[in-house]
Design a protein around this motif. Structure first.
Motif, mmCIF file in Angstrom:
data_model
loop_
_atom_site.group_PDB
_atom_site.id
_atom_site.type_symbol
_atom_site.label_atom_id
_atom_site.label_comp_id
_atom_site.label_asym_id
_atom_site.label_seq_id
_atom_site.Cartn_x
_atom_site.Cartn_y
_atom_site.Cartn_z
ATOM 1 N N ILE A 127 0.843 -1.207 0.000
ATOM 2 C CA ILE A 127 0.000 0.000 0.000
ATOM 3 C C ILE A 127 0.872 1.248 0.000
ATOM 4 O O ILE A 127 0.557 2.243 -0.665
ATOM 5 N N SER A 128 2.003 1.190 0.712
ATOM 6 C CA SER A 128 2.888 2.364 0.764
ATOM 7 C C SER A 128 3.409 2.734 -0.622
ATOM 8 O O SER A 128 3.620 3.913 -0.901
ATOM 9 N N ALA A 129 3.610 1.741 -1.483
ATOM 10 C CA ALA A 129 4.072 2.035 -2.850
ATOM 11 C C ALA A 129 3.053 2.900 -3.591
ATOM 12 O O ALA A 129 3.425 3.824 -4.321
ATOM 13 N N LEU A 130 1.776 2.612 -3.393
ATOM 14 C CA LEU A 130 0.727 3.403 -4.040
ATOM 15 C C LEU A 130 0.638 4.801 -3.428
ATOM 16 O O LEU A 130 0.449 5.790 -4.141
ATOM 17 N N VAL A 131 0.803 4.876 -2.111
ATOM 18 C CA VAL A 131 0.744 6.179 -1.432
ATOM 19 C C VAL A 131 1.908 7.060 -1.870
ATOM 20 O O VAL A 131 1.720 8.242 -2.206
ATOM 21 N N GLY A 141 3.568 6.814 -4.625
ATOM 22 C CA GLY A 141 3.315 7.167 -6.027
ATOM 23 C C GLY A 141 2.296 8.283 -6.169
ATOM 24 O O GLY A 141 2.446 9.174 -7.010
ATOM 25 N N PHE A 142 1.258 8.251 -5.353
ATOM 26 C CA PHE A 142 0.242 9.297 -5.372
ATOM 27 C C PHE A 142 0.870 10.656 -5.070
ATOM 28 O O PHE A 142 0.542 11.661 -5.699
ATOM 29 N N ILE A 143 1.800 10.670 -4.122
ATOM 30 C CA ILE A 143 2.481 11.919 -3.766
ATOM 31 C C ILE A 143 3.530 12.275 -4.812
ATOM 32 O O ILE A 143 3.574 13.401 -5.315
ATOM 33 N N TRP A 144 4.376 11.320 -5.171
ATOM 34 C CA TRP A 144 5.512 11.561 -6.066
ATOM 35 C C TRP A 144 5.074 12.065 -7.436
ATOM 36 O O TRP A 144 5.654 12.996 -7.986
ATOM 37 N N TYR A 145 4.040 11.427 -7.983
ATOM 38 C CA TYR A 145 3.597 11.769 -9.340
ATOM 39 C C TYR A 145 2.463 12.790 -9.351
ATOM 40 O O TYR A 145 1.842 13.021 -10.384
#
Length: 160
Positions: A14-18, A20-24
Motif C-alpha cells: 500500500i505504501s508504494a501506491l501512497v 506514487g500518489f504523492i511523487w507523481y
C-alpha cells in the motif's frame, strides 16, 4: 525460520501506491514526469485505471515479498544453518541470540535505498536508454523507486 509477516507486506505494498500518489502529483514531479514520459492528459484519461492500480498493487506485493530477505538478515541465517538433515542446532542458538538484531525501520530503509540504487536504477536506466528517454525521466522514476523501496524496507524490517 523467519516467517512472512503478511500485514507488513500488505502495508508495504500500500505504501508504494501512497508514495506514487504523492511523487507523481502535478505539484511534485507529476508535470515533469508527464513531459519527460511524453504523456498527455488524453492518454491518461483513455487508460483503464482500475486495471492499472490493481496490477500495480499486485506488483507491489511481489516487490515487498522480494525485499523481505534483503532487509531481514535473519532470513539468510536459516539457509546458512540448514544442513541435509534439516535445521542445525546452531540456527536455534543463532536465533535465540540475534533474532531481533538489525530489525529497525532505519535499517530496513537503508537496505531499501541500496536496493533502489543497485537494482531499480540499472533496470529502469537501461530501459530508458533504449527507449531514448531523458536523464530527467530516469531520475524521476528511479527517485520514486528509491523512496518507495526505502519505505517498504522500513515497514518490513521494522515491523517485528
Amino acid at each position: 525460520m523467519e516467517s512472512m509477516n503478511f500485514l507488513a507486506i500488505l502495508a508495504a505494498a500500500i505504501s508504494a501506491l501512497v508514495v506514487g500518489f504523492i511523487w507523481y502529483n502535478p505539484k511534485v514531479f507529476g508535470t515533469a514526469w508527464m513531459k519527460a514520459a511524453d504523456m498527455s492528459e488524453e492518454k491518461i484519461k483513455g487508460a483503464n485505471m482500475a486495471k492499472i492500480f490493481i496490477m500495480a498493487f499486485i506488483f507491489a506485493i511481489l516487490l515487498a515479498m522480494s525485499i523481505m530477505p534483503m532487509v531481514i538478515h535473519q532470513m539468510g541465517a536459516f539457509s546458512l544453518a540448514q544442513g541435509e538433515l534439516g535445521v542445525q542446532p546452531s540456527y536455534e542458538a543463532f536465533m535465540a541470540e540475534y533474532a531481533n538484531e538489525f530489525r529497525t525501520f532505519k535499517h530496513g530503509a537503508f537496505h531499501g535505498v541500496l536496493a533502489g540504487i543497485f537494482v531499480a536504477l540499472p533496470i529502469l536506466g537501461t530501459n530508458a536508454l533504449f527507449e531514448r528517454k531523458s536523464a530527467k525521466y530516469i531520475l524521476i522514476n528511479t527517485g520514486y523507486w528509491v523512496v518507495t523501496m526505502a519505505v517498504m524496507g522500513a515497514i518490513i524490517c521494522g515491523w517485528v
